[in-house]
Design an enzyme around this catalytic site. Structure first.
Site, PDB file in Angstrom:
ATOM      1  N   HIS A 248       0.852  -1.188   0.000  1.00 55.01           N
ATOM      2  CA  HIS A 248       0.000   0.000   0.000  1.00 55.01           C
ATOM      3  C   HIS A 248       0.885   1.234   0.000  1.00 55.01           C
ATOM      4  O   HIS A 248       1.947   1.231   0.633  1.00 55.01           O
ATOM      5  CB  HIS A 248      -0.914   0.010   1.237  1.00 55.01           C
ATOM      6  CG  HIS A 248      -2.058   0.944   1.090  1.00 55.01           C
ATOM      7  ND1 HIS A 248      -1.962   2.276   1.402  1.00 55.01           N
ATOM      8  CD2 HIS A 248      -3.310   0.748   0.618  1.00 55.01           C
ATOM      9  CE1 HIS A 248      -3.116   2.859   1.138  1.00 55.01           C
ATOM     10  NE2 HIS A 248      -3.953   1.962   0.661  1.00 55.01           N
TER      11      HIS A 248
ATOM     12  N   ASP B 116      -7.882  -5.586   0.033  1.00 53.71           N
ATOM     13  CA  ASP B 116      -8.348  -6.444  -1.062  1.00 53.71           C
ATOM     14  C   ASP B 116      -7.944  -7.902  -0.900  1.00 53.71           C
ATOM     15  O   ASP B 116      -8.444  -8.758  -1.627  1.00 53.71           O
ATOM     16  CB  ASP B 116      -7.811  -5.911  -2.401  1.00 53.71           C
ATOM     17  CG  ASP B 116      -8.410  -4.570  -2.744  1.00 53.71           C
ATOM     18  OD1 ASP B 116      -9.612  -4.408  -2.506  1.00 53.71           O
ATOM     19  OD2 ASP B 116      -7.683  -3.685  -3.219  1.00 53.71           O
TER      20      ASP B 116
END
Ligand code: ACO
Length: 427
Positions: A304, A361
């Site tokens: 991320h 996710d």
């Protein structure tokens, strides 16, 4: 004492103010840089650039903190409804009972979709990706719902229509893709129940509300509701800064979210896990490929831009995934592969050194699969969840009297000027 940094260039000095946020994060205000020095800044991917001041969402990527309007996302996931969280993000505070009732009535009253829109859906090629369809349909909403004279009414109604209708439109596209009759929203169901009912009710098999599925969807949408200046939200703000209508700005956000490095990762994770399963469950090959710099493959659902630790949303999602599968009595082999993959990757020096941990996710696709959502609709589910955040961020930018059109600069590296050569004279 004034907080400034001093920049020295060519023997000159410029003092640049330091801006401090409410959680202590600091930024150098360079808004006078070009006019006073002739320089611009260069920051590809904007990894060091703040694009706005915002009071909506706080993230601490080092500590794994996420708060909406000051409230920890863990508390919202535990105690709030998606509708209430949407209100909180858009209006800045939790609604009281009357405000929530009025909000619910507005959403219910606007939940139907113009029947002419059905023709659009039916004429997209069958293989079209639902995100492409959704982005086009949201843009088309302006034609169906023209601008109103009252600015206040226009904004309230447009925000409400988006929240109420996009959910209906998503279920509608699913029904059309299956060749089934549409199921309309019902006033007696909650936001999440209504969506599941519109998706799964059929004339021959009534949908029985499943509490565990409804709860999972509630948490899924709350966890996706906002994430400050990510790629799709920045797209909404950027497109919105040209003062386009909100439908067009949201349509741009949906297009950005479609990308596999962003919201499309939830679909890509399931595809990756399925491929590992089909190849006999050898997840170590995927880890080796992800580490190989000559291979463009990346471990989907890992890493991320902001979180350099475990994504707090992924923690909640993983726990919920276990609870949901247990209560639905589902044994999904992809969950076992995902857990083994996580256990090995998070101990691997490459992933440790690069601070790569599961993001939201990684487990969300397994949750959606268990609810019965088809894989190609995963990113649409993300988009429905992110709508309140996009709307809140757009509204905040529009309410800023100093809002300027977003227009970054560049450092030109192409040819220097030369004269046009007529075609007959070119070699
Ligand atoms: N697998 C393998 N290596 C990775 C991964 C990954 N998933 N993610 C980052 N890296 C490596 C890069 O190769 C790079 O290595 P290097 O410094 O040795 O060259 C380093 O980590 C930094 O990567 P960047 O791409 O510069 O990081 P950035 O912040 O730009 O990208 C992103 C973040 C796009 C999320 C990235 O981690 C990625 O591609 N992840 C996989 C896709 C994904 O899961 N996206 C969903 C993100 S969450 C969301 O949008 C909802």
């Amino acid at each position: 004492m004034e907080d400034v940094v001093t920049l020295t260039y060519n023997g000159n000095e410029i003092r640049l103010p330091v801006i401090t946020g409410s959680e202590g994060e600091k930024a150098i205000d360079i808004s006078r840089l070009r006019s006073e020095t002739g320089f611009i800044t260069l920051d590809p991917g904007y990894a060091n650039t703040g694009s706005c001041l915002s009071g909506i969402t706080f993230m601490d990527g080092e500590k794994g903190v996420l708060r909406y309007r000051g409230i920890p996302v863990e508390q919202l996931a535990e105690q709030s409804t998606f509708k209430e969280t949407a209100y909180l993000l858009i209006h800045g505070k939790l609604p009281n009972r009357d405000q929530l009732t009025r909000f619910s009535i507005l959403l219910n009253d606007n939940s139907l979709v113009h029947t002419d829109m059905k023709a659009f859906y039916q004429n997209f090629p069958r293989a079209s990706h639902p995100m492409g369809i959704l982005s086009s349909m949201v843009n088309a909403m302006r034609s169906f719902y023209p601008e109103l004279d009252s600015q206040e009414e226009e904004i309230t109604l447009t925000m409400t229509r988006l929240l109420a209708k996009v959910r209906t439109m998503a279920a509608m596209s699913y029904k059309i893709s299956r060749g089934h009759e549409l199921v309309l929203p019902r006033p007696d169901l909650t936001y999440c129940e209504n969506f599941l009912n519109m998706m799964f009710e059929t004339p021959v098999k009534p949908y029985e509300i499943n509490r565990a599925a409804v709860n999972a969807l509630r948490v899924f949408w709350i966890l996706h509701a906002d994430h400050e200046q990510n790629c799709s939200t920045s797209s909404v703000r950027m497109v919105g800064s040209a003062r386009v209508n909100l439908y067009a700005a949201i349509s741009a956000g949906i297009a950005a979210l479609w990308g596999p490095l962003h919201g499309g990762a939830n679909q890509a994770v399931i595809e990756m896990l399925t491929q590992i399963q089909e190849e006999g469950g050898n997840f170590k090959k995927a880890i080796e490929r992800a580490k190989d710099k000559k291979d463009p493959f990346r471990l989907m659902g890992f890493g991320h831009r902001v979180y350099k630790t475990y994504d707090p949303r992924a923690k909640i999602m993983k726990k919920m995934c276990d609870e949901l599968l247990e209560s639905l009595n589902i044994n999904d082999p992809l969950l076992d592969i995902a857990k083994e993959l996580e256990a090995v990757a998070t101990k691997d020096p490459y992933f440790v050194d690069h601070n790569l941990y599961p993001n939201i996710d990684f487990y969300s696709g397994i949750v959606l699969r268990a609810i019965g959502i088809p894989t190609n609709m995963f990113t649409v589910m993300f988009a429905i969840g992110r709508l309140p955040g996009w709307i809140a961020q757009w509204k905040e930018s529009m309410d800023d009297p100093k809002l300027k059109i977003c227009r970054p600069r560049q450092i030109y590296t192409g040819n220097q000027g030369f004269d046009f050569i007529p075609s007959h004279a070119r070699s």
